[in-house]
Design an enzyme around this catalytic site. Structure first.
Site, PDB file in Angstrom:
ATOM      1  N   ASP A  22    -123.991 -70.621 -50.400  1.00  0.00           N
ATOM      2  CA  ASP A  22    -123.567 -71.605 -51.342  1.00  0.00           C
ATOM      3  C   ASP A  22    -124.029 -72.907 -51.180  1.00  0.00           C
ATOM      4  O   ASP A  22    -123.576 -73.659 -49.942  1.00  0.00           O
ATOM      5  CB  ASP A  22    -122.022 -71.739 -51.872  1.00  0.00           C
ATOM      6  CG  ASP A  22    -121.533 -72.768 -52.672  1.00  0.00           C
ATOM      7  OD1 ASP A  22    -122.673 -73.058 -53.451  1.00  0.00           O
ATOM      8  OD2 ASP A  22    -120.567 -73.049 -52.774  1.00  0.00           O
ATOM      9  N   ASN A  24    -124.493 -75.731 -53.171  1.00  0.00           N
ATOM     10  CA  ASN A  24    -123.976 -76.687 -54.054  1.00  0.00           C
ATOM     11  C   ASN A  24    -122.323 -76.950 -53.979  1.00  0.00           C
ATOM     12  O   ASN A  24    -121.944 -77.937 -55.018  1.00  0.00           O
ATOM     13  CB  ASN A  24    -124.486 -76.970 -55.508  1.00  0.00           C
ATOM     14  CG  ASN A  24    -124.178 -75.382 -56.130  1.00  0.00           C
ATOM     15  OD1 ASN A  24    -123.587 -74.592 -55.591  1.00  0.00           O
ATOM     16  ND2 ASN A  24    -124.709 -75.538 -57.423  1.00  0.00           N
ATOM     17  N   ASP A  26    -119.889 -74.956 -55.056  1.00  0.00           N
ATOM     18  CA  ASP A  26    -119.153 -74.608 -56.406  1.00  0.00           C
ATOM     19  C   ASP A  26    -118.272 -73.195 -56.204  1.00  0.00           C
ATOM     20  O   ASP A  26    -117.865 -72.568 -56.907  1.00  0.00           O
ATOM     21  CB  ASP A  26    -120.069 -74.555 -57.651  1.00  0.00           C
ATOM     22  CG  ASP A  26    -121.010 -73.371 -57.558  1.00  0.00           C
ATOM     23  OD1 ASP A  26    -121.392 -72.798 -56.357  1.00  0.00           O
ATOM     24  OD2 ASP A  26    -121.625 -73.178 -58.352  1.00  0.00           O
ATOM     25  N   ASP A  30    -126.085 -69.170 -54.174  1.00  0.00           N
ATOM     26  CA  ASP A  30    -126.970 -69.393 -55.056  1.00  0.00           C
ATOM     27  C   ASP A  30    -128.227 -69.334 -54.383  1.00  0.00           C
ATOM     28  O   ASP A  30    -128.464 -68.867 -53.174  1.00  0.00           O
ATOM     29  CB  ASP A  30    -126.824 -70.827 -55.692  1.00  0.00           C
ATOM     30  CG  ASP A  30    -126.655 -71.978 -54.722  1.00  0.00           C
ATOM     31  OD1 ASP A  30    -127.125 -71.863 -53.608  1.00  0.00           O
ATOM     32  OD2 ASP A  30    -125.530 -72.551 -54.772  1.00  0.00           O
ATOM     33  N   ASP A  99    -133.691 -56.774 -59.039  1.00  0.00           N
ATOM     34  CA  ASP A  99    -132.569 -55.678 -59.268  1.00  0.00           C
ATOM     35  C   ASP A  99    -133.002 -55.901 -60.816  1.00  0.00           C
ATOM     36  O   ASP A  99    -132.827 -56.879 -61.541  1.00  0.00           O
ATOM     37  CB  ASP A  99    -131.195 -56.201 -58.869  1.00  0.00           C
ATOM     38  CG  ASP A  99    -130.290 -54.988 -59.081  1.00  0.00           C
ATOM     39  OD1 ASP A  99    -130.368 -54.084 -59.801  1.00  0.00           O
ATOM     40  OD2 ASP A  99    -129.502 -54.756 -58.265  1.00  0.00           O
ATOM     41  N   ASP A 212    -131.610 -50.409 -61.962  1.00  0.00           N
ATOM     42  CA  ASP A 212    -130.187 -50.096 -61.976  1.00  0.00           C
ATOM     43  C   ASP A 212    -130.221 -48.739 -62.949  1.00  0.00           C
ATOM     44  O   ASP A 212    -130.656 -48.688 -64.146  1.00  0.00           O
ATOM     45  CB  ASP A 212    -129.545 -51.025 -62.636  1.00  0.00           C
ATOM     46  CG  ASP A 212    -127.950 -51.194 -62.534  1.00  0.00           C
ATOM     47  OD1 ASP A 212    -127.363 -51.065 -61.527  1.00  0.00           O
ATOM     48  OD2 ASP A 212    -127.357 -50.838 -63.788  1.00  0.00           O
ATOM     49  N   GLU A 271    -132.179 -46.647 -58.707  1.00  0.00           N
ATOM     50  CA  GLU A 271    -130.862 -46.246 -58.383  1.00  0.00           C
ATOM     51  C   GLU A 271    -130.474 -44.861 -59.069  1.00  0.00           C
ATOM     52  O   GLU A 271    -130.310 -45.029 -60.402  1.00  0.00           O
ATOM     53  CB  GLU A 271    -129.724 -47.197 -58.771  1.00  0.00           C
ATOM     54  CG  GLU A 271    -128.278 -46.782 -58.395  1.00  0.00           C
ATOM     55  CD  GLU A 271    -127.309 -47.451 -59.196  1.00  0.00           C
ATOM     56  OE1 GLU A 271    -126.257 -47.585 -58.573  1.00  0.00           O
ATOM     57  OE2 GLU A 271    -127.522 -47.998 -60.234  1.00  0.00           O
ATOM     58  N   HIS A 335    -123.439 -52.908 -52.683  1.00  0.00           N
ATOM     59  CA  HIS A 335    -122.254 -53.629 -53.345  1.00  0.00           C
ATOM     60  C   HIS A 335    -121.347 -52.773 -54.020  1.00  0.00           C
ATOM     61  O   HIS A 335    -120.423 -53.226 -54.926  1.00  0.00           O
ATOM     62  CB  HIS A 335    -122.939 -54.781 -54.233  1.00  0.00           C
ATOM     63  CG  HIS A 335    -123.760 -53.997 -55.435  1.00  0.00           C
ATOM     64  ND1 HIS A 335    -124.892 -53.123 -55.248  1.00  0.00           N
ATOM     65  CD2 HIS A 335    -123.659 -53.778 -56.740  1.00  0.00           C
ATOM     66  CE1 HIS A 335    -125.313 -52.679 -56.267  1.00  0.00           C
ATOM     67  NE2 HIS A 335    -124.544 -53.217 -57.268  1.00  0.00           N
ATOM     68  N   ASP A 336    -121.465 -51.508 -54.097  1.00  0.00           N
ATOM     69  CA  ASP A 336    -120.725 -50.621 -55.015  1.00  0.00           C
ATOM     70  C   ASP A 336    -119.530 -49.973 -54.176  1.00  0.00           C
ATOM     71  O   ASP A 336    -118.942 -49.103 -54.594  1.00  0.00           O
ATOM     72  CB  ASP A 336    -121.565 -49.791 -55.735  1.00  0.00           C
ATOM     73  CG  ASP A 336    -122.165 -50.326 -56.867  1.00  0.00           C
ATOM     74  OD1 ASP A 336    -121.638 -51.214 -57.219  1.00  0.00           O
ATOM     75  OD2 ASP A 336    -123.158 -49.688 -57.406  1.00  0.00           O
TER      76      ASP A 336
HETATM   77  C1  NOJ Z   1    -125.013 -49.735 -60.788  1.00  0.00           C
HETATM   78  C2  NOJ Z   1    -124.536 -51.073 -60.110  1.00  0.00           C
HETATM   79  O1  NOJ Z   1    -125.013 -50.729 -58.792  1.00  0.00           O
HETATM   80  C3  NOJ Z   1    -123.338 -51.360 -60.353  1.00  0.00           C
HETATM   81  O2  NOJ Z   1    -123.009 -52.412 -59.745  1.00  0.00           O
HETATM   82  C4  NOJ Z   1    -123.096 -51.677 -61.876  1.00  0.00           C
HETATM   83  O3  NOJ Z   1    -121.641 -51.930 -61.942  1.00  0.00           O
HETATM   84  C5  NOJ Z   1    -123.544 -50.692 -62.798  1.00  0.00           C
HETATM   85  N1  NOJ Z   1    -124.712 -50.008 -62.310  1.00  0.00           N
HETATM   86  C6  NOJ Z   1    -123.523 -51.024 -64.122  1.00  0.00           C
HETATM   87  O4  NOJ Z   1    -124.960 -51.745 -64.269  1.00  0.00           O
END
Ligand code: NOJ
Length: 547
Positions: A22, A24, A26, A30, A99, A212, A271, A335-336
């Site tokens: 980050d 700035n 907040d 960023d 992405d 995605d 993905e 991230h999932d």
């Molecule tokens: C897959 C992404 O990796 C995930 O983070 C997202 O919530 C879903 N697609 C919907 O876009």
């Protein structure tokens, strides 16, 4: 090597922008924050950054609900910052992969707002609208007032995939949240607008895209019901045969590839929704995507195995599929899903994290490293009231959401781990006082320095890039031992998953080779190759090269 190809031989590092740095104050990462950390990434030795969404978003799904595909959310910076990020990355030899979320938009996207305005709005058909079902089954189920959804499809984040719009008296389709309506890719204007998004970012200098849930773009033209199967949640109780993987995807991928191929060495990785190796092969190739994620090493909801026998089975299955022009991807974290170190290590010890990162960087395929994986970041635990992720809110405590793996990057031991000067959007993991980049830089034995060394070796030894994979223990119990081999070079990788010393008799005679040690995670006891037996210290990682 002369024919080094960044997306095949190099390492792609995923940044979740709101959690990286980050600039700035907040509490939200960023683009200028990322620019300020590019030297760190260059020093780590990565080849490319995959940037999770930074587009304007109302944050229903934290950036994966895009309300403008060709702008930067002001919280993350400006288009000028983006241009600077491209230039500064390229100056350091780092490529940029964006992405692209093209299956759906935010419900706040101007296209959807127009589409909702009336049934005869010119953008009505840009999304998937259907009249309520008149089937007696649905009437019984939902009652007269709401009437039936058009079919039985379910949303990945829970509930039916159809949302009723009172104003126009029809349902729209959303495979994820109701705030993420699916666009209608069958409409030629939509197709053009989406491909224009691709062209827009290419013109700004990006090197590739991560798409995605690309294989959900097209749905069955008749909207047939999905057949049932066993599962816990509604979404898992269906075979997803009609809401994704339609044949129309291939001509679209052909068009996309032609656009990319107009720029040398540009790349797209998809993905894959409900990934199987068969699907991945189908969607990738010279006139399709360069690669698609097969997720061989990431957990499904209930199943988290991590032992040599299971890993070898996964690896060999991949090896059988990914031949010729098909190139695998190595993904352990993103991230999932819970981070690798959270899944497979106990407490703060990093011996197993070293094994995991060695696999990531020495298996055949493009390694995708998730930010913080190089310092062994663990998921942060959140109280119920702190949870941000919508599926976490909906399914708590069975599923606590994906916030845990999205906590701020741990740079140093100053307040908020050097991520920000203000309280971050998600809590920093309390272990940041010890586990951070600055501390691991100083420690020669740290996971960070180990990862750096591995990356450098991967760069130096072509066998680790494109060499064939040859297992040396075909029925492994405690250790994985394999070769990566080209015509002129052999690298042996040995990983002891156990916390005790093991001695493994190898399936092939390796004693004839003249080995040189490349790296070991436990320099107190190097592996011995005598009588074709490999002796490994507890949790030892060992890499040898020949000649
Ligand atoms: C897959 C992404 O990796 C995930 O983070 C997202 O919530 C879903 N697609 C919907 O876009």
């Amino acid at each position: 090597m002369d024919d080094y190809l960044w997306w095949r031989d190099g390492i792609i590092y995923q940044i979740y922008p709101r959690s990286f740095a980050d600039s700035n104050g907040d509490g939200l990462g960023d683009l200028p924050g990322i620019i300020a950390r590019l030297d760190y990434l260059a020093d780590l030795g990565i080849d490319a950054i995959w940037l999770s969404p930074f587009y304007p978003t109302p944050d229903a799904d934290f950036g994966y609900d895009v309300s403008d595909h060709t702008a930067v959310d002001p919280r993350f910076g400006t288009l000028e910052d983006f241009d600077r990020l491209v230039a500064e990355s390229h100056r350091r030899g780092i490529r940029l992969v964006l992405d692209l979320v093209l299956n759906h938009t935010s419900d706040q996207h101007p296209w959807f707002r127009e589409s909702c305005a009336s049934r005869d709005n010119p953008k009505r058909d840009w999304y998937i609208w259907k009249p309520p079902s008149v089937s007696p089954h649905f009437r019984r189920k939902w009652g007269e007032s709401k009437r039936g959804a058009p079919n039985n499809w379910q949303a990945a984040f829970g509930g039916p995939a159809w949302e009723y719009d009172e104003t126009t008296g029809q349902y729209y389709l959303h495979m994820f949240l109701a705030e993420q309506p699916d666009v209608n890719w069958r409409n030629p204007e939509v197709r053009k607008a989406q491909l224009d998004v691709v062209r827009f970012w290419l013109a700004r200098g990006v090197d590739g895209f991560r798409l995605d849930v690309f294989n959900a773009y097209f749905k069955d033209a008749q909207f047939k019901n999905n057949p049932p199967k066993f599962g816990l949640r509604g979404f898992d109780r269906q075979c997803h045969v009609y809401d994704c993987d339609q044949p129309e995807m291939i001509p679209l991928l052909n068009d996309l590839r032609a656009i990319l191929d107009a720029h040398p060495e540009h790349y797209a990785v998809g993905e894959t929704f409900f990934a199987t190796p068969e699907k991945v092969l189908y969607y990738s190739g010279p006139d399709r995507l360069h690669a698609a994620f097969s997720f061989d090493f990431t957990p499904t909801d209930l199943f988290y195995p991590w032992n040599p026998a299971w890993l070898l089975k996964q690896i060999e299955r991949r090896e059988a599929f990914f031949t010729g022009e098909h190139w695998p991807t190595n993904v352990f974290s993103n991230h999932d899903i819970p981070r690798t170190a959270t899944r497979y290590t106990h407490g703060e010890q990093d011996a197993l994290a070293k094994i995991a990162v060695t696999l990531l960087l020495t298996l055949r395929g493009t390694p995708f490293m998730y930010y913080g994986e190089e310092i062994g970041m663990r998921d942060v635990s959140l109280r119920r009231g702190e949870i941000m992720d919508p599926p976490g809110k909906r399914y708590w405590p069975i599923f606590k959401g994906r916030d845990g793996c999205r906590s701020p990057m741990q740079w140093d031991d100053t307040p908020y781990a050097g991520f920000s000067s203000a309280k971050p959007w998600l809590p920093v993991h309390p272990n940041y006082h010890q586990r951070n980049v600055a501390a691991q830089n100083e420690d020669t034995d740290s996971l960070l320095n180990f990862t750096r060394k591995l990356i450098a070796l991967r760069k130096e030894y072509p066998a680790l890039q494109r060499g064939e994979f040859v297992p040396l223990l075909t029925r492994p119990r405690d250790a994985l031992v394999y070769l990566r081999r080209t015509a002129t070079q052999t690298v042996l990788v040995a990983l002891n998953f156990h916390d005790r010393r093991v001695c493994e008799p190898l399936d092939q005679d390796m004693t004839g080779n003249r080995w040189r040690s490349l790296l070991t995670a436990r320099d107190d006891s190097a592996a011995l190759l005598s009588d074709n037996c490999l002796e490994l210290a507890p949790h030892q990682v060992c890499m040898l090269v020949s000649p």
